[in-house]
Enzyme design. Structure first.
Site, PDB file in Angstrom:
ATOM      1  N   ASP A  88      10.354  -6.109   1.552  1.00  0.00           N
ATOM      2  CA  ASP A  88      11.524  -5.521   2.220  1.00  0.00           C
ATOM      3  C   ASP A  88      11.254  -4.734   3.513  1.00  0.00           C
ATOM      4  O   ASP A  88      11.851  -4.989   4.528  1.00  0.00           O
ATOM      5  CB  ASP A  88      12.269  -4.594   1.261  1.00  0.00           C
ATOM      6  CG  ASP A  88      12.647  -5.278  -0.041  1.00  0.00           C
ATOM      7  OD1 ASP A  88      12.343  -6.470  -0.188  1.00  0.00           O
ATOM      8  OD2 ASP A  88      13.239  -4.629  -0.897  1.00  0.00           O
TER       9      ASP A  88
ATOM     10  N   GLU B  92       4.460  -0.407 -10.282  1.00  0.00           N
ATOM     11  CA  GLU B  92       5.018  -1.331  -9.285  1.00  0.00           C
ATOM     12  C   GLU B  92       4.022  -1.554  -8.140  1.00  0.00           C
ATOM     13  O   GLU B  92       3.845  -2.666  -7.667  1.00  0.00           O
ATOM     14  CB  GLU B  92       6.333  -0.758  -8.741  1.00  0.00           C
ATOM     15  CG  GLU B  92       7.137  -1.708  -7.879  1.00  0.00           C
ATOM     16  CD  GLU B  92       8.466  -1.093  -7.419  1.00  0.00           C
ATOM     17  OE1 GLU B  92       8.690   0.111  -7.662  1.00  0.00           O
ATOM     18  OE2 GLU B  92       9.277  -1.821  -6.803  1.00  0.00           O
TER      19      GLU B  92
HETATM   20  C1  GLC Z   1      12.198  -4.783  -4.302  1.00  0.00           C
HETATM   21  C2  GLC Z   1      11.027  -5.625  -3.802  1.00  0.00           C
HETATM   22  C3  GLC Z   1      11.300  -7.079  -4.109  1.00  0.00           C
HETATM   23  C4  GLC Z   1      11.559  -7.234  -5.607  1.00  0.00           C
HETATM   24  C5  GLC Z   1      12.648  -6.286  -6.102  1.00  0.00           C
HETATM   25  C6  GLC Z   1      12.754  -6.240  -7.615  1.00  0.00           C
HETATM   26  O1  GLC Z   1      13.362  -5.086  -3.624  1.00  0.00           O
HETATM   27  O2  GLC Z   1      10.792  -5.437  -2.449  1.00  0.00           O
HETATM   28  O3  GLC Z   1      10.248  -7.893  -3.702  1.00  0.00           O
HETATM   29  O4  GLC Z   1      11.891  -8.531  -5.896  1.00  0.00           O
HETATM   30  O5  GLC Z   1      12.379  -4.977  -5.673  1.00  0.00           O
HETATM   31  O6  GLC Z   1      11.512  -5.947  -8.182  1.00  0.00           O
END
Ligand code: GLC
Length: 442
Positions: free
Chosen positions: A168, A411
């Site tokens: 992101d 994470e």
């Molecule tokens: C965030 C991350 C993305 C992921 C999501 C759910 O938006 O950047 O890559 O898929 O979280 O984990």
């Protein structure tokens, strides 16, 4: 390592959705089904529960649009998430499914890899049945990607929102976001009151320290892009005519190249042939990455602005991803390996940081701006193995297992100290550790 394995399975058990059909990325900030998360999760699940892995994938098809698009999010239908569903309002598009609410954008195409990895855990008859079951949706998805997102037939697809990249707030995307920002919005919100308003509407920072997340103003701009896209009813013809926010993202296109390879294999195994135009596009894409996304001066790969055709020379681990695609000449591959080993770039105590450590854009704990993520490590390890760089692949794999064993199933992590950050009990971390552990037993 037995304890680690059990911990990971426990995380995947606890994150299972109430319906049992999919796995939430983490309790708290991530209540919905995400596209590439479910693909990574299925890869881990397949090692001990093939049926659940299959369901993880087929439940993604609930959200598939009539034009083939697979959305990055399929929303939980409960009352408490009505706002999330409203923000995206997918039903403005006639292509959106009627019975589930989804986002209007996609995410890196890990689906083909996940289908193959899950199939690898089956006997041949079951595998062919599995391939036949999933092939139509997969083919429709790849066809959509090239039809809508590669209108110039270059072999490179463009993305319309940073979320589509999966990384992101990585520096190239923040760079593009700020090039296309609304000065009015920034002015209105870049003050204590404005930031307070944004903060009060964010779910992630209620669960995770703001220093480990996207900056408030960036988060606002991400929403601003959603508003713009939604106002065009998610119709690419209108978006393309008006938007200046289109990026030929390096990570996404690298994953797509690998996915094309898997798609062709699946088709062949079930006696189909993928359409000639799609095979041509895949061939073009391999060349386009090495020719159009390579900067001879800095000797690195970059994403590219679709409108201006300028490379976006901001540092990020995307530069390593052509390795996963399996493209690049010898010089390019050697350069990637050099960057991976160099302590100033990606060769840190805990590899692989999402931004090279010696750059001003590096932030130790800030989401995709520095920390180590297990899914990108997994892609790099896989690419290194196929490039026959077994020693380096083994080293990164051992370091990844140690990182999670010592610091828990998080994470992301600091590349310097290993400190865990972001959401705890994160599903793709658990799943991919299960996969890496299985590899060590081979
Ligand atoms: C965030 C991350 C993305 C992921 C999501 C759910 O938006 O950047 O890559 O898929 O979280 O984990």
């Amino acid at each position: 390592m037995e304890v680690l394995l059990e911990n990971c399975k426990q995380v995947l058990a606890e994150n299972r959705s109430a319906s049992g059909d999919y796995t939430r990325p983490a309790p708290g900030p991530y209540p919905h089904q995400w596209l590439w998360d479910s693909c990574f999760t299925a890869i881990g699940l397949a090692h001990y529960d093939v049926e659940r892995a299959k369901t993880e994938i087929t439940s993604l098809f609930r959200g598939q649009w009539a034009n083939g698009m697979l959305p990055n999010m399929i929303f939980d239908g409960s009352v408490e998430y009505a706002t999330d569903r409203r923000i995206w309002d997918s039903r403005r598009s006639p292509n959106a499914p009627e019975d589930v609410a989804t986002s209007g954008i996609t995410q890196p195409p890990m689906l083909a890899e996940a289908i193959v990895r899950v199939g690898d855990q089956m006997d041949e008859d079951d595998r062919l049945r599995w391939y036949k079951q999933t092939y139509p949706a997969l083919l429709a998805y790849h066809s959509w990607l090239y039809t809508e997102r590669d209108p110039r037939s270059e072999g490179l697809v463009f993305l319309i929102h940073p979320y589509e990249s999966g990384l992101d707030n990585s520096p190239p995307w923040v760079n593009q976001l700020h090039m296309n920002h609304s000065p009015f919005l920034i002015k209105a919100f870049d003050n204590p009151v404005g930031r307070f308003i944004i903060e009060s509407r964010r779910r992630d920072t209620k669960h995770i320290s703001p220093g480990e997340r996207i900056d408030d103003i960036d988060a606002l701009l991400y929403h601003w892009v959603i508003w713009r896209l939604r106002s065009k009813n998610w119709d690419i013809r209108h978006i393309e005519a008006r938007s200046h926010f289109m990026v030929q993202d390096l990570t996404f296109n690298s994953i797509l190249i690998r996915a094309n390879h898997h798609l062709a294999k699946i088709a062949k195994d079930i006696g189909h042939e993928i359409p000639e135009w799609l095979a041509d596009r895949a061939r073009l894409g391999r060349r386009a990455i090495t020719e159009k996304l390579w900067d001879p001066e800095s000797q690195q790969f970059y994403s590219r602005n679709y409108i201006s055709a300028d490379l976006i020379k901001s540092p990020s681990l995307a530069t390593l991803m052509p390795l996963y695609a399996g493209v690049g000449n010898q010089q390019q591959t050697e350069r990637i390996i050099h960057l991976l080993k160099s302590p100033d770039y990606f060769g840190t105590e805990n590899p692989v940081p999402s931004v090279p450590v010696s750059y001003p854009e590096y932030h130790e704990l800030k989401y995709w701006q520095g920390p180590v993520w297990i899914n990108t490590n997994w892609l790099i390890i896989d690419g290194l193995r196929r490039a026959k760089q077994h020693e380096l692949a083994g080293k990164i794999s051992v370091a990844t297992l140690d990182l999670v064993k010592t610091n828990g199933v998080s994470e992301y992590y600091s590349a310097r100290t290993g400190q865990p950050a972001g959401a705890r009990n994160f599903s793709w971390t658990a799943a991919l550790i299960i996969d890496l552990l299985a590899d060590t037993k081979k």
